[in-house]
Design a protein around this motif. Structure first.
Motif, PDB file in Angstrom:
ATOM      1  N   LEU A 154       0.866  -1.189   0.000  1.00 19.62           N
ATOM      2  CA  LEU A 154       0.000   0.000   0.000  1.00 19.62           C
ATOM      3  C   LEU A 154       0.894   1.227   0.000  1.00 19.62           C
ATOM      4  CD1 LEU A 154      -2.533  -1.139   2.725  1.00 19.62           C
ATOM      5  CD2 LEU A 154      -2.831  -1.218   0.256  1.00 19.62           C
ATOM      6  N   HIS A 155       1.046   1.838  -1.135  1.00 20.49           N
ATOM      7  CA  HIS A 155       1.938   2.989  -1.224  1.00 20.49           C
ATOM      8  C   HIS A 155       1.380   4.000  -2.212  1.00 20.49           C
ATOM      9  CE1 HIS A 155       3.165   1.477  -5.117  1.00 20.49           C
ATOM     10  NE2 HIS A 155       3.313   0.287  -4.557  1.00 20.49           N
ATOM     11  N   ASN A 156       2.017   5.149  -2.291  1.00 20.76           N
ATOM     12  CA  ASN A 156       1.561   6.200  -3.209  1.00 20.76           C
ATOM     13  C   ASN A 156       2.547   6.389  -4.363  1.00 20.76           C
ATOM     14  OD1 ASN A 156       3.687   7.469  -2.012  1.00 20.76           O
ATOM     15  ND2 ASN A 156       2.573   9.314  -1.435  1.00 20.76           N
ATOM     16  N   PHE A 157       3.155   5.319  -4.825  1.00 23.04           N
ATOM     17  CA  PHE A 157       4.124   5.345  -5.918  1.00 23.04           C
ATOM     18  C   PHE A 157       5.221   6.378  -5.653  1.00 23.04           C
ATOM     19  CE2 PHE A 157       0.367   3.408  -7.707  1.00 23.04           C
ATOM     20  CZ  PHE A 157       0.898   2.317  -8.348  1.00 23.04           C
ATOM     21  N   PRO A 158       6.037   6.144  -4.611  1.00 22.41           N
ATOM     22  CA  PRO A 158       7.090   7.104  -4.271  1.00 22.41           C
ATOM     23  C   PRO A 158       8.123   7.245  -5.383  1.00 22.41           C
ATOM     24  CG  PRO A 158       7.350   5.088  -3.021  1.00 22.41           C
ATOM     25  CD  PRO A 158       6.056   4.976  -3.748  1.00 22.41           C
ATOM     26  N   SER A 159       8.685   8.444  -5.462  1.00 21.73           N
ATOM     27  CA  SER A 159       9.717   8.765  -6.442  1.00 21.73           C
ATOM     28  C   SER A 159      10.675   9.755  -5.786  1.00 21.73           C
ATOM     29  CB  SER A 159       9.079   9.391  -7.686  1.00 21.73           C
ATOM     30  OG  SER A 159       8.519  10.646  -7.347  1.00 21.73           O
ATOM     31  N   PRO A 160      11.858   9.977  -6.379  1.00 25.65           N
ATOM     32  CA  PRO A 160      12.764  10.974  -5.816  1.00 25.65           C
ATOM     33  C   PRO A 160      12.113  12.364  -5.740  1.00 25.65           C
ATOM     34  CG  PRO A 160      13.933   9.604  -7.376  1.00 25.65           C
ATOM     35  CD  PRO A 160      12.478   9.240  -7.484  1.00 25.65           C
ATOM     36  N   GLU A 161      11.289  12.695  -6.736  1.00 26.76           N
ATOM     37  CA  GLU A 161      10.639  14.009  -6.741  1.00 26.76           C
ATOM     38  C   GLU A 161       9.708  14.190  -5.542  1.00 26.76           C
ATOM     39  OE1 GLU A 161      12.042  13.065 -10.759  1.00 26.76           O
ATOM     40  OE2 GLU A 161      10.782  11.932  -9.388  1.00 26.76           O
ATOM     41  N   LYS A 162       9.136  13.110  -5.025  1.00 26.42           N
ATOM     42  CA  LYS A 162       8.248  13.192  -3.862  1.00 26.42           C
ATOM     43  C   LYS A 162       9.008  13.129  -2.539  1.00 26.42           C
ATOM     44  CE  LYS A 162       4.206  10.973  -5.977  1.00 26.42           C
ATOM     45  NZ  LYS A 162       3.338   9.774  -5.923  1.00 26.42           N
ATOM     46  N   GLU A 163      10.057  12.310  -2.470  1.00 27.92           N
ATOM     47  CA  GLU A 163      10.706  12.031  -1.188  1.00 27.92           C
ATOM     48  C   GLU A 163      11.924  12.893  -0.886  1.00 27.92           C
ATOM     49  OE1 GLU A 163       8.838  10.308   0.688  1.00 27.92           O
ATOM     50  OE2 GLU A 163       7.581   9.636  -0.969  1.00 27.92           O
ATOM     51  N   VAL A 164      12.722  13.230  -1.902  1.00 28.27           N
ATOM     52  CA  VAL A 164      13.958  13.995  -1.655  1.00 28.27           C
ATOM     53  C   VAL A 164      13.682  15.348  -1.003  1.00 28.27           C
ATOM     54  CG1 VAL A 164      15.908  15.152  -2.780  1.00 28.27           C
ATOM     55  CG2 VAL A 164      15.371  12.777  -3.349  1.00 28.27           C
ATOM     56  N   PRO A 165      12.680  16.131  -1.426  1.00 31.03           N
ATOM     57  CA  PRO A 165      12.449  17.419  -0.755  1.00 31.03           C
ATOM     58  C   PRO A 165      12.223  17.275   0.748  1.00 31.03           C
ATOM     59  CG  PRO A 165      11.231  17.351  -2.813  1.00 31.03           C
ATOM     60  CD  PRO A 165      11.791  15.966  -2.583  1.00 31.03           C
ATOM     61  N   LYS A 166      11.472  16.262   1.163  1.00 33.22           N
ATOM     62  CA  LYS A 166      11.231  16.044   2.594  1.00 33.22           C
ATOM     63  C   LYS A 166      12.528  15.661   3.308  1.00 33.22           C
ATOM     64  CE  LYS A 166       7.694  13.332   1.316  1.00 33.22           C
ATOM     65  NZ  LYS A 166       6.640  12.326   1.392  1.00 33.22           N
ATOM     66  N   MET A 167      13.340  14.820   2.638  1.00 33.40           N
ATOM     67  CA  MET A 167      14.588  14.370   3.254  1.00 33.40           C
ATOM     68  C   MET A 167      15.588  15.511   3.396  1.00 33.40           C
ATOM     69  SD  MET A 167      14.871  10.738   1.250  1.00 33.40           S
ATOM     70  CE  MET A 167      16.260  10.045   2.138  1.00 33.40           C
ATOM     71  N   ILE A 168      15.746  16.313   2.343  1.00 28.40           N
ATOM     72  CA  ILE A 168      16.696  17.441   2.393  1.00 28.40           C
ATOM     73  C   ILE A 168      16.244  18.448   3.443  1.00 28.40           C
ATOM     74  CG2 ILE A 168      17.628  19.404   1.079  1.00 28.40           C
ATOM     75  CD1 ILE A 168      18.900  16.689   0.346  1.00 28.40           C
ATOM     76  N   LYS A 169      14.947  18.680   3.541  1.00 27.18           N
ATOM     77  CA  LYS A 169      14.432  19.603   4.570  1.00 27.18           C
ATOM     78  C   LYS A 169      14.830  19.110   5.956  1.00 27.18           C
ATOM     79  CE  LYS A 169      10.285  21.771   6.315  1.00 27.18           C
ATOM     80  NZ  LYS A 169       8.831  21.890   6.259  1.00 27.18           N
ATOM     81  N   GLU A 170      14.641  17.823   6.214  1.00 28.81           N
ATOM     82  CA  GLU A 170      15.025  17.271   7.516  1.00 28.81           C
ATOM     83  C   GLU A 170      16.532  17.332   7.737  1.00 28.81           C
ATOM     84  OE1 GLU A 170      13.419  13.491   8.636  1.00 28.81           O
ATOM     85  OE2 GLU A 170      11.358  14.110   8.191  1.00 28.81           O
ATOM     86  N   LEU A 171      17.317  17.148   6.677  1.00 26.79           N
ATOM     87  CA  LEU A 171      18.769  17.180   6.816  1.00 26.79           C
ATOM     88  C   LEU A 171      19.300  18.588   7.084  1.00 26.79           C
ATOM     89  CD1 LEU A 171      19.677  14.719   3.951  1.00 26.79           C
ATOM     90  CD2 LEU A 171      20.225  14.391   6.366  1.00 26.79           C
ATOM     91  N   PHE A 172      18.682  19.597   6.480  1.00 31.47           N
ATOM     92  CA  PHE A 172      19.229  20.948   6.566  1.00 31.47           C
ATOM     93  C   PHE A 172      18.585  21.838   7.625  1.00 31.47           C
ATOM     94  CE2 PHE A 172      21.104  19.998   2.446  1.00 31.47           C
ATOM     95  CZ  PHE A 172      22.326  20.639   2.566  1.00 31.47           C
ATOM     96  N   GLU A 173      17.372  21.552   8.032  1.00 31.28           N
ATOM     97  CA  GLU A 173      16.740  22.414   9.009  1.00 31.28           C
ATOM     98  C   GLU A 173      16.969  21.906  10.419  1.00 31.28           C
ATOM     99  OE1 GLU A 173      12.683  23.078   7.894  1.00 31.28           O
ATOM    100  OE2 GLU A 173      13.279  24.243   6.128  1.00 31.28           O
ATOM    101  N   LYS A 174      17.016  22.852  11.338  1.00 32.34           N
ATOM    102  CA  LYS A 174      17.279  22.508  12.750  1.00 32.34           C
ATOM    103  C   LYS A 174      16.055  22.002  13.441  1.00 32.34           C
ATOM    104  CE  LYS A 174      21.102  25.544  13.256  1.00 32.34           C
ATOM    105  NZ  LYS A 174      22.004  26.131  14.103  1.00 32.34           N
TER     106      LYS A 174
END
Length: 174
Positions: A154-174
């Motif tokens: 059960l997924h929403n067809f993840p792709s880099p365009e969907k997941e990378v922005p969330k990951m980079i936000k978590e990596l760069f924001e305090k």
């Protein structure tokens, strides 16, 4: 009566589709880089992607059973993960350049590596992605991992365009 079963079936499918999991992101920060001080990053483009071959389940008297995956295998690069990472990092004011492993590097503030694993489900979907940020001294600053595995059905067809922005936000924001 038949109309009621049809309506219930359609509602069930809609509920499953709307409640489908988008996977999980787990980010670990060993130290958070000050974005103002980070001006240049190199993104090491993966030499290959990992790929999990599609495997049919088994029909048993108890119902359809999903079989465990075989190990992933090396595959030619799938998707444009390096370009998506570059675009997201640049939104934080960091100039990023995509390079190959082993290329000569100039001065830099951050080194970004990633590893991606894909699977097929009507189309190729992102199964797992790990992004690691490394200091010029070679210390891991932070890393983030996206994983769909627990809810691969059960997924929403993840792709880099969907997941990378969330990951980079978590990596760069305090």
């Amino acid at each position: 009566m038949k109309k009621n079963f049809t309506c219930i079936g359609i509602l069930t499918i809609l509920i499953i589709l709307l409640s489908s999991c988008s996977g999980t992101i787990n980010t670990v920060k060993y130290s958070v880089p000050e974005i103002k001080e980070q001006k240049k990053a190199y993104i090491i483009s993966a030499e290959n992607s990992q790929y999990i071959k599609f495997k049919f389940g088994a029909i048993t008297p108890l119902g359809y059973v999903i079989l465990p995956d075989d190990p992933s295998k090396e595959h030619e690069i799938i998707g444009n993960t390096d370009l998506v990472i570059k675009n997201e990092v640049e939104k934080y004011g960091v100039q990023a350049e995509i390079v190959k492993k082993g290329d000569e590097l100039g001065n830099f503030d951050l080194l970004i590596e990633y590893h991606d694993t894909w699977r097929w489900d009507l189309k190729k979907i992102l199964d797992k992605l790990e992004i690691v940020i490394i200091s010029p001294k070679g210390d891991v600053i932070s890393k983030s991992e996206f994983n769909i595995y627990k809810n691969k059905e059960l997924h929403n067809f993840p792709s880099p365009e969907k997941e990378v922005p969330k990951m980079i936000k978590e990596l760069f924001e305090k």
